[in-house]
Design an enzyme around this catalytic site. Structure first.
Site, PDB file in Angstrom:
ATOM      1  N   LYS A 105       0.820  -1.220   0.000  1.00  0.00           N
ATOM      2  CA  LYS A 105       0.000   0.000   0.000  1.00  0.00           C
ATOM      3  C   LYS A 105       0.854   1.272   0.000  1.00  0.00           C
ATOM      4  O   LYS A 105       0.443   2.299  -0.516  1.00  0.00           O
ATOM      5  CB  LYS A 105      -0.935   0.013   1.206  1.00  0.00           C
ATOM      6  CG  LYS A 105      -1.950  -1.121   1.238  1.00  0.00           C
ATOM      7  CD  LYS A 105      -3.076  -0.930   0.263  1.00  0.00           C
ATOM      8  CE  LYS A 105      -4.062  -2.087   0.277  1.00  0.00           C
ATOM      9  NZ  LYS A 105      -5.073  -1.988  -0.792  1.00  0.00           N
ATOM     10  N   GLU A 127      -9.740   5.835   3.140  1.00  0.00           N
ATOM     11  CA  GLU A 127     -10.574   4.792   3.736  1.00  0.00           C
ATOM     12  C   GLU A 127      -9.663   3.602   3.952  1.00  0.00           C
ATOM     13  O   GLU A 127      -8.646   3.459   3.266  1.00  0.00           O
ATOM     14  CB  GLU A 127     -11.730   4.410   2.798  1.00  0.00           C
ATOM     15  CG  GLU A 127     -11.371   3.406   1.703  1.00  0.00           C
ATOM     16  CD  GLU A 127     -10.324   3.905   0.711  1.00  0.00           C
ATOM     17  OE1 GLU A 127     -10.279   5.106   0.452  1.00  0.00           O
ATOM     18  OE2 GLU A 127      -9.547   3.062   0.188  1.00  0.00           O
ATOM     19  N   SER A 394       1.910  -9.656  -0.560  1.00  0.00           N
ATOM     20  CA  SER A 394       1.533  -8.234  -0.511  1.00  0.00           C
ATOM     21  C   SER A 394       1.777  -7.564   0.828  1.00  0.00           C
ATOM     22  O   SER A 394       1.920  -6.345   0.891  1.00  0.00           O
ATOM     23  CB  SER A 394       0.063  -8.087  -0.896  1.00  0.00           C
ATOM     24  OG  SER A 394      -0.754  -8.889  -0.054  1.00  0.00           O
TER      25      SER A 394
HETATM   26  C1  LIG Z   1      -1.518  -6.853   2.826  1.00  0.00           C
HETATM   27  C2  LIG Z   1      -2.672  -6.591   1.914  1.00  0.00           C
HETATM   28  N1  LIG Z   1      -2.765  -7.295   0.775  1.00  0.00           N
HETATM   29  C3  LIG Z   1      -3.794  -7.115  -0.085  1.00  0.00           C
HETATM   30  C4  LIG Z   1      -4.794  -6.196   0.184  1.00  0.00           C
HETATM   31  C5  LIG Z   1      -5.925  -6.075  -0.802  1.00  0.00           C
HETATM   32  O1  LIG Z   1      -5.877  -4.887  -1.545  1.00  0.00           O
HETATM   33  P1  LIG Z   1      -5.583  -4.885  -3.090  1.00  0.00           P
HETATM   34  O2  LIG Z   1      -6.462  -5.911  -3.687  1.00  0.00           O
HETATM   35  O3  LIG Z   1      -5.917  -3.506  -3.526  1.00  0.00           O
HETATM   36  O4  LIG Z   1      -4.145  -5.195  -3.278  1.00  0.00           O
HETATM   37  C6  LIG Z   1      -4.743  -5.428   1.360  1.00  0.00           C
HETATM   38  C7  LIG Z   1      -5.776  -4.451   1.663  1.00  0.00           C
HETATM   39  O5  LIG Z   1      -5.884  -3.886   2.709  1.00  0.00           O
HETATM   40  C8  LIG Z   1      -3.644  -5.632   2.243  1.00  0.00           C
HETATM   41  O6  LIG Z   1      -3.531  -4.947   3.382  1.00  0.00           O
END
Ligand SMILES: Cc1ncc(COP(=O)(O)O)c(C=O)c1O
Length: 409
Positions: A105, A127, A394
């Site tokens: 993020k 948000e 992620s």
């Molecule tokens: C660690 C992590 N991975 C994935 C996501 C999912 O978001 P996005 O699909 O936009 O990558 C989030 C959302 O809060 C997150 O904190």
């Protein structure tokens, strides 16, 4: 044109700037479905985004921050023990969990906050669901000396308490949103409502490739560094492109960040992983692309979870970052055009994969990322040991330890 040629043309189009068109449409999806009061703010944002995207000063500052503040490039790690344990494809992990604040993020919030700075805005709002986007926004707001409000559903405030504390320490005001299910969708509704009354001096930092144009393209642009790095790294480490990319999909920003730079590489299969929650046969899931239908949510046309009257329905997942009833419009286009395949993983499967990654590689993943891991493990077992899968890790799992403890009891 035969089918293969058509696919090749499409793949080229994905990367060549054909999508979105000037009104923010990705094929039939995307656009700007908002009230008149928000249009001036979106047009101002679009003009600034277009101007600074090609501004060498902006780009240089962004790159420098990604390197020296965020800690990029993040490593690409060959998970050898896990791969051997599965007995199939070689799994490589793109370590977004190692960025400052612990999730992908931060790439996007840095980009948007920098844009806010160039636009002369002194206040930002955001948000958040899992709290990672809220923490990342609070972080960059502190970095740039901006006032920051973060809207968060009351259920997520409860589930992600450590992140609420982090945001407050970073100087942000966390605004609990009790409407609806008290989750991400409600927080985003409230943030959009608040923005209407504060557009003059406030920049809204949206946390995924969702929302009205230009957010989906802008967020993808700030996140594509993930795929650009991963592409270079795998070519260097393995001497070839991967066979498959796997990433979890809430709104879709970490997945699009990984996928986009590979869009033209026809041999690379892309798998997005949604949350199946308690199962897609129940009404407790967040499989928007798998089970949703086309509708409008938060100013953008895409697949959404809705009832027969077009009312948005509740999404459910053990991971707060995935329980969103919408999805970024570019993913909807990738799904329809067959460029990516979208699967779903249940809460239990994700928690099992969470444990496996802890024990096999000494890495505690975010529950969101554990969904991608679970799918990658399923895929790896079906593939030969000479095949390569790159998984986007992620975020890190510290924020989820409370939830995991409850499950393991
Ligand atoms: C660690 C992590 N991975 C994935 C996501 C999912 O978001 P996005 O699909 O936009 O990558 C989030 C959302 O809060 C997150 O904190």
């Amino acid at each position: 044109m035969d089918k293969n040629q058509a696919v090749a043309e499409n793949n080229k189009a994905f990367q060549s700037g054909v999508y979105p068109d000037e009104n923010g449409h990705f094929g039939p999806y995307g656009g700007r479905y908002v009230g008149e009061t928000l249009m001036p703010a979106l047009l101002e944002l679009e003009a600034a985004y277009n101007k600074y995207l090609s501004d060498p000063g902006f780009q240089e500052e962004f790159r420098a921050l990604l390197t020296h503040y965020t800690g990029r490039p993040t490593p690409l790690f060959h998970a050898k023990r896990l791969s051997a344990h599965l007995g199939g494809a070689q799994i490589y992990l793109k370590r977004e969990d190692l960025t400052h604040t612990g999730a992908h993020k931060i790439n996007n919030t840095l980009g948007q906050a920098l844009l806010a700075k160039y636009m002369g805005k002194k206040k930002v709002i955001a948000e958040t669901g899992a709290g990672q986007h809220g923490v990342a926004t609070a972080t960059v707001a502190a970095l740039f000396g901006m006032e920051c409000k973060v809207f968060m559903g009351t259920e997520d405030v409860r589930r992600q308490a450590p992140n609420v504390r982090r945001m407050e320490l970073l100087g942000a005001e966390v605004v609990p949103v009790a409407s609806g299910t008290g989750t991400l969708k409600d927080a985003m509704n409230e943030a959009l409502r608040y923005w209407v009354g504060a557009v003059e001096d406030t920049f809204y930092i949206i946390g995924s490739v969702a929302g009205p144009h230009p957010y989906p393209v802008m967020v993808r642009e700030f996140q594509k560094v993930i795929g650009q790095e991963a592409r270079g790294q795998i070519l260097e480490m393995a001497g070839r492109l991967p066979d498959m990319l796997v990433a979890c999909v809430g709104g879709g920003s970490n997945a699009m960040g990984l996928f986009f730079p590979f869009a033209e590489d026809e041999s690379v299969e892309m798998v997005g992983v949604e949350a199946a929650g308690k199962g897609v046969h129940t009404d407790k899931h967040a499989a928007t692309l798998g089970k949703g239908t086309v509708g409008v949510l938060h100013g953008s046309k895409s697949y959404v979870l809705q009832d027969e009257n077009g009312q948005i329905t509740e999404a459910h997942s053990v991971s707060a970052g995935l329980d969103y009833p919408g999805v970024g419009p570019e993913h909807s286009m990738f799904k329809d055009f067959g460029r990516a395949r979208y699967e779903s993983i249940t809460d239990t499967q994700a928690l099992d994969a969470f444990k496996t990654l802890c024990l096999q590689e000494g890495i505690i993943p975010a529950l969101e990322s554990a969904h991608a891991m679970a799918q990658a493990m399923i895929e790896a077992k079906k593939m030969g040991t000479d095949k390569i899968i790159v998984v986007n890790l992620s975020g890190r799992g510290d924020k989820d330890l409370g939830i995991v403890d409850e499950y393991l009891k």
